[in-house]
Design a protein around this motif. Structure first.
Motif, mmCIF file in Angstrom:
data_model
loop_
_atom_site.group_PDB
_atom_site.id
_atom_site.type_symbol
_atom_site.label_atom_id
_atom_site.label_comp_id
_atom_site.label_asym_id
_atom_site.label_seq_id
_atom_site.Cartn_x
_atom_site.Cartn_y
_atom_site.Cartn_z
ATOM 1 N N CYS A 220 0.241 -3.300 24.309
ATOM 2 C CA CYS A 220 -0.472 -3.831 23.152
ATOM 3 C C CYS A 220 -0.160 -3.002 21.911
ATOM 4 C CB CYS A 220 -1.975 -3.831 23.417
ATOM 5 S SG CYS A 220 -2.489 -4.950 24.737
ATOM 6 N N ASP A 221 -0.485 -3.571 20.796
ATOM 7 C CA ASP A 221 -0.204 -2.910 19.537
ATOM 8 C C ASP A 221 -1.010 -1.624 19.420
ATOM 9 O OD1 ASP A 221 0.952 -2.468 17.175
ATOM 10 O OD2 ASP A 221 -0.026 -4.095 16.075
ATOM 11 N N LEU A 222 -0.560 -0.736 18.566
ATOM 12 C CA LEU A 222 -1.278 0.518 18.359
ATOM 13 C C LEU A 222 -2.665 0.265 17.780
ATOM 14 C CD1 LEU A 222 1.494 2.822 16.850
ATOM 15 C CD2 LEU A 222 0.773 2.639 19.222
ATOM 16 N N HIS A 223 -3.510 1.231 17.957
ATOM 17 C CA HIS A 223 -4.862 1.156 17.412
ATOM 18 C C HIS A 223 -4.791 1.039 15.893
ATOM 19 C CE1 HIS A 223 -9.017 2.403 16.470
ATOM 20 N NE2 HIS A 223 -9.294 1.932 17.669
ATOM 21 N N SER A 224 -5.742 0.318 15.330
ATOM 22 C CA SER A 224 -5.743 0.085 13.882
ATOM 23 C C SER A 224 -5.828 1.386 13.088
ATOM 24 C CB SER A 224 -6.902 -0.833 13.502
ATOM 25 O OG SER A 224 -8.150 -0.265 13.922
ATOM 26 N N ALA A 225 -6.379 2.439 13.703
ATOM 27 C CA ALA A 225 -6.468 3.715 12.997
ATOM 28 C C ALA A 225 -5.101 4.347 12.778
ATOM 29 C CB ALA A 225 -7.370 4.680 13.772
ATOM 30 N N HIS A 226 -4.113 3.939 13.564
ATOM 31 C CA HIS A 226 -2.769 4.494 13.442
ATOM 32 C C HIS A 226 -1.856 3.599 12.619
ATOM 33 C CE1 HIS A 226 -3.503 7.711 16.361
ATOM 34 N NE2 HIS A 226 -4.159 6.827 17.075
ATOM 35 N N HIS A 227 -2.384 2.520 12.047
ATOM 36 C CA HIS A 227 -1.575 1.633 11.217
ATOM 37 C C HIS A 227 -1.718 2.031 9.753
ATOM 38 C CE1 HIS A 227 -0.256 -1.807 13.876
ATOM 39 N NE2 HIS A 227 -0.964 -1.055 14.692
ATOM 40 N N HIS A 228 -0.647 1.863 9.002
ATOM 41 C CA HIS A 228 -0.709 2.097 7.559
ATOM 42 C C HIS A 228 -1.462 0.954 6.875
ATOM 43 C CE1 HIS A 228 1.979 5.487 7.828
ATOM 44 N NE2 HIS A 228 2.896 4.756 8.458
ATOM 45 N N GLN A 229 -2.161 1.290 5.833
ATOM 46 C CA GLN A 229 -2.917 0.288 5.097
ATOM 47 C C GLN A 229 -1.968 -0.664 4.372
ATOM 48 O OE1 GLN A 229 -6.135 -0.180 5.300
ATOM 49 N NE2 GLN A 229 -6.372 1.611 6.648
ATOM 50 N N PRO A 230 -2.212 -1.970 4.446
ATOM 51 C CA PRO A 230 -1.311 -2.923 3.760
ATOM 52 C C PRO A 230 -1.411 -2.762 2.252
ATOM 53 C CG PRO A 230 -3.257 -4.053 4.632
ATOM 54 C CD PRO A 230 -3.314 -2.647 5.165
ATOM 55 N N ARG A 231 -0.290 -2.936 1.598
ATOM 56 C CA ARG A 231 -0.237 -2.817 0.145
ATOM 57 C C ARG A 231 -0.331 -4.195 -0.503
ATOM 58 N NH1 ARG A 231 1.664 1.991 -2.144
ATOM 59 N NH2 ARG A 231 2.164 3.607 -0.616
ATOM 60 N N GLU A 232 -0.764 -4.207 -1.732
ATOM 61 C CA GLU A 232 -0.886 -5.456 -2.462
ATOM 62 C C GLU A 232 0.488 -6.025 -2.800
ATOM 63 O OE1 GLU A 232 -3.219 -4.779 -5.885
ATOM 64 O OE2 GLU A 232 -5.044 -4.205 -4.785
ATOM 65 N N GLN A 233 0.540 -7.329 -2.942
ATOM 66 C CA GLN A 233 1.793 -7.977 -3.265
ATOM 67 C C GLN A 233 2.239 -7.591 -4.674
ATOM 68 O OE1 GLN A 233 1.633 -12.198 -2.922
ATOM 69 N NE2 GLN A 233 3.858 -12.484 -3.157
ATOM 70 N N GLY A 234 3.491 -7.182 -4.783
ATOM 71 C CA GLY A 234 4.019 -6.725 -6.058
ATOM 72 C C GLY A 234 3.945 -5.230 -6.255
ATOM 73 N N ASP A 235 3.262 -4.529 -5.354
ATOM 74 C CA ASP A 235 3.176 -3.073 -5.456
ATOM 75 C C ASP A 235 4.486 -2.477 -4.940
ATOM 76 O OD1 ASP A 235 2.500 -0.461 -5.623
ATOM 77 O OD2 ASP A 235 0.947 -0.497 -4.075
ATOM 78 N N ASN A 236 5.219 -1.843 -5.818
ATOM 79 C CA ASN A 236 6.521 -1.280 -5.462
ATOM 80 C C ASN A 236 6.514 0.240 -5.555
ATOM 81 O OD1 ASN A 236 9.091 -1.871 -4.515
ATOM 82 N ND2 ASN A 236 10.014 -1.690 -6.540
ATOM 83 N N ARG A 237 5.356 0.836 -5.269
ATOM 84 C CA ARG A 237 5.240 2.276 -5.325
ATOM 85 C C ARG A 237 5.186 2.849 -3.910
ATOM 86 N NH1 ARG A 237 -0.168 2.815 -8.581
ATOM 87 N NH2 ARG A 237 -0.676 1.330 -6.906
ATOM 88 N N GLY A 238 5.222 4.168 -3.856
ATOM 89 C CA GLY A 238 5.050 4.863 -2.588
ATOM 90 C C GLY A 238 6.297 4.980 -1.735
ATOM 91 N N TRP A 239 7.478 4.727 -2.308
ATOM 92 C CA TRP A 239 8.703 4.844 -1.525
ATOM 93 C C TRP A 239 9.114 6.312 -1.410
ATOM 94 C CZ3 TRP A 239 10.552 0.874 1.171
ATOM 95 C CH2 TRP A 239 10.203 -0.418 0.770
ATOM 96 N N VAL A 240 9.570 6.682 -0.228
ATOM 97 C CA VAL A 240 10.037 8.040 0.047
ATOM 98 C C VAL A 240 11.478 7.951 0.553
ATOM 99 C CG1 VAL A 240 9.722 10.112 1.440
ATOM 100 C CG2 VAL A 240 7.724 8.892 0.553
#
Length: 477
Positions: A220-240
Motif C-alpha cells: 500500500c501507499d506510504l502513510h500520509s505523514a510521509h507524503h509531501h504537501q501538494p502545491r497549488e497550480q501554477g506554483d513554480n517555486r521550491g525547486w532544488v
C-alpha cells in the motif's frame, strides 16, 4: 494507490536445501533453452512452410513445454515383456516432480520476454540499445536463478511465506521448504500481518557464493505523514537542483543560491580497493582454465565485486533518502553515462560514482512520497552558464573548479551548476526536453547505408515506521 517494491534477503540454506536450489536453477535453465530450441526449430520450419505457426507468446511457450514434458520425446523407457516383445513407455521428464512446476512456466515466460524485446527492438518500439536474438544459457557462464509465483490455496494459505514455523528470519518456498535468512524480516512481516502488502514473486539468485531471494511485493501507499504537501497550480517555486560530480558526489542548491546539501564523503570503493582487486584478478589469470583452483579464485573475485557494489548502493540509498525526505521538487541532469565511459581517463571514476543508479533511486523514492523529479535535458549548459547573468562560458574546462564570469560573479563550479539546474524548470516551463536532435533517440524515416542500422543508446496505507528503505542514518552533509 499501491506501489511495487522488493525485499531482498541473503539465504542461509542447509546442504540439502542448497542442492534443491541448484536443482531448481538448473530446471529453469533447461526450460528456457528448450523453449528457445522450439522457437528456432519452428522458424526453420517456417522457411519451407510460411503458414507454419511459431510459438512466440508466453502462453504458447508454456503450453508447448507442458505438453512436451509428458511425451516420449522428453523421456522414455524400453520394457521387455514375458513374450520377448519390446515396448516403449513414455515417462516424460522423470525428474520434473523434484522441482516446483512454476519454475518451468516462469522460464518460458522469460523466453517470451526476450523474444518480445528482440522483435520490439527491430520494429523500433523499444528505445535504447538494440537487442539481439536470445541465446541459449550456459551452466558455467550464466547466473543461476529461478522465479516462483505466489499462489493462494482455497484455505487461504500462500505458497511463499515469511516467518513460518516460529522462525522469524526465514522464508518458505514451494518445493524447497523453510529456508533461513540472515537479515531481519520484521518490516515485511508487519506489512503482511496487517494485510498492507502481498508477495507476488520470489526470485532466487546465486551470486558470489551466496543464495539471495528477492521478494517482489505490492504494498500500500506510504502513510500520509510521509507524503509531501501538494502545491497549488501554477506554483513554480521550491525547486532544488542536484549536480552530480566526481570530486564532490552531489551538491544541492536552490535557484536563489542557497546550498541545502553537499555530499563530499563518497566511499569510492573501487578506487579504495583497487589494489586488492588487481591481486585477485591476477590470481585468476594465473590458474589453469577449467581447474578447481581457477573456479575458487574466480569466486573470491566475485565476492570482492559484490562487496563493492553493496557499498556503493548502500551509500546511494542513504543520500537519496535524505534528499527525498526534505525536498518535494528535485532537478537532475540527464547525463550520458554510457558515452562518458568512453573517456579512458575518467571511466573508472565515473563507474565508481554510480550516477545512473543514484538517479534511478531518487526517481522512484520521490514518487513514493508524491514528489516531483524533473530531468534537465542533456544539452543544458548547467556548468558553463552563469547563474547570475545567464552568460555561457564555452571555454570552461573540466579542471576549472571555480566558475568566473565577466559580470564579476564567482562561485564553486558544482554550486553554480546546482543553481542553474534549480532554475531549469522555470526557464523551460513549456518544453521539458530540448529539441536538439543530438539529445538521443533513434532517427526514423531516414535512408541508411548498408550495415549502418545501429543507433546510439539512450541511457491501504503503511505506518510511519514502515516507509523508508531499511538503511542506516544518512551521512551528515
Amino acid at each position: 494507490m499501491s506501489r511495487y517494491t522488493a525485499f531482498r534477503y541473503c539465504l542461509d540454506p542447509t546442504v540439502e536445501q542448497s542442492d534443491a536450489l541448484a536443482r531448481h536453477a538448473g530446471a529453469a535453465r533447461f526450460a528456457f533453452n528448450h523453449s528457445l530450441h522450439v522457437v528456432k526449430a519452428a522458424l526453420e520450419q517456417r522457411k519451407s512452410c510460411p503458414e507454419y505457426r511459431v510459438p512466440w507468446t508466453r502462453f504458447d511457450l508454456i503450453n508447448t513445454f507442458n505438453a512436451w514434458k509428458k511425451t516420449a520425446a522428453a523421456g522414455r523407457i524400453f520394457v521387455v515383456r514375458e513374450d520377448g516383445i519390446i515396448e516403449v513407455q513414455a515417462t516424460g521428464l522423470v525428474w520434473r516432480s523434484q522441482v516446483c512446476q512454476q519454475v518451468f512456466e516462469e522460464a518460458a515466460v522469460d523466453c517470451s520476454r526476450a523474444l518480445a524485446a528482440f522483435s520490439d527492438s527491430r520494429n523500433g518500439k523499444r528505445a535504447g540499445k538494440r537487442v539481439g536474438f536470445p541465446r541459449f544459457k550456459r551452466k558455467n557462464r550464466n547466473i543461476p536463478s529461478f522465479r516462483i509465483r505466489n499462489k493462494h490455496t482455497k484455505a487461504g494459505w500462500t505458497a511463499i511465506r515469511i516467518g513460518d514455523d516460529q522462525i522469524a528470519r526465514s522464508v518458505t518456498l514451494p518445493g524447497i521448504g523453510v529456508v533461513r535468512v540472515r537479515e531481519d524480516t520484521r518490516r515485511l512481516r508487519r506489512l503482511l500481518a496487517k494485510e498492507r502488502a502481498k508477495i507476488l514473486y520470489a526470485t532466487v539468485t546465486y551470486r558470489a557464493r551466496r543464495w539471495w531471494v528477492s521478494l517482489t511485493s505490492e504494498a500500500c501507499d506510504l502513510h500520509s505523514a510521509h507524503h509531501h504537501q501538494p502545491r497549488e497550480q501554477g506554483d513554480n517555486r521550491g525547486w532544488v537542483g542536484i549536480d552530480r560530480g566526481l570530486t564532490v558526489f552531489a551538491v544541492a542548491a536552490t535557484s536563489d543560491g542557497a546550498e541545502v546539501a553537499r555530499v563530499d564523503t563518497a566511499p569510492k570503493p573501487l578506487g579504495t580497493e583497487l589494489g586488492r582487486q588487481r591481486r585477485l584478478a591476477k590470481s585468476v589469470s594465473r590458474k589453469k582454465k577449467g581447474s578447481q583452483n581457477r573456479r575458487q579464485a574466480a569466486a573470491r573475485l566475485a565476492v570482492h565485486h559484490r562487496r563493492l557494489a553493496d557499498i556503493r548502493r548502500h551509500f546511494a540509498h542513504q543520500v537519496a533518502n535524505r534528499l527525498v525526505k526534505t525536498h518535494d521538487r528535485l532537478v537532475i541532469e540527464d547525463l550520458n553515462v554510457a558515452g562518458m565511459l568512453g573517456n579512458r581517463r575518467l571511466a573508472r571514476a565515473i563507474s565508481d560514482a554510480g550516477w545512473a543508479d543514484f538517479a534511478r533511486l531518487l526517481t522512484y523514492k520521490q514518487a513514493w512520497r508524491s514528489g516531483t523529479v524533473a530531468t534537465a535535458d542533456r544539452w543544458y549548459p548547467s556548468s558553463k552558464r552563469c547563474s547570475a547573468c545567464g552568460r555561457v562560458n564555452p571555454a570552461l574546462a573540466l579542471a576549472d573548479r571555480v566558475f568566473l564570469c565577466e559580470c564579476g560573479f564567482h562561485a564553486d563550479r558544482d554550486h553554480n551548476a546546482a543553481i542553474n539546474l534549480a532554475a531549469w524548470p522555470t526557464i523551460h516551463q513549456n518544453s521539458q526536453r530540448s529539441p536538439d536532435p543530438r539529445a538521443g533517440g533513434r532517427v526514423t524515416k531516414v535512408r541508411r547505408r548498408e550495415g549502418t542500422d545501429r543507433y546510439p543508446p539512450g541511457v491501504g496505507e503503511t505506518g510511519p515506521g514502515e516507509a523508508e528503505t531499511n538503511v542506516h542514518a544518512a551521512l551528515a552533509v
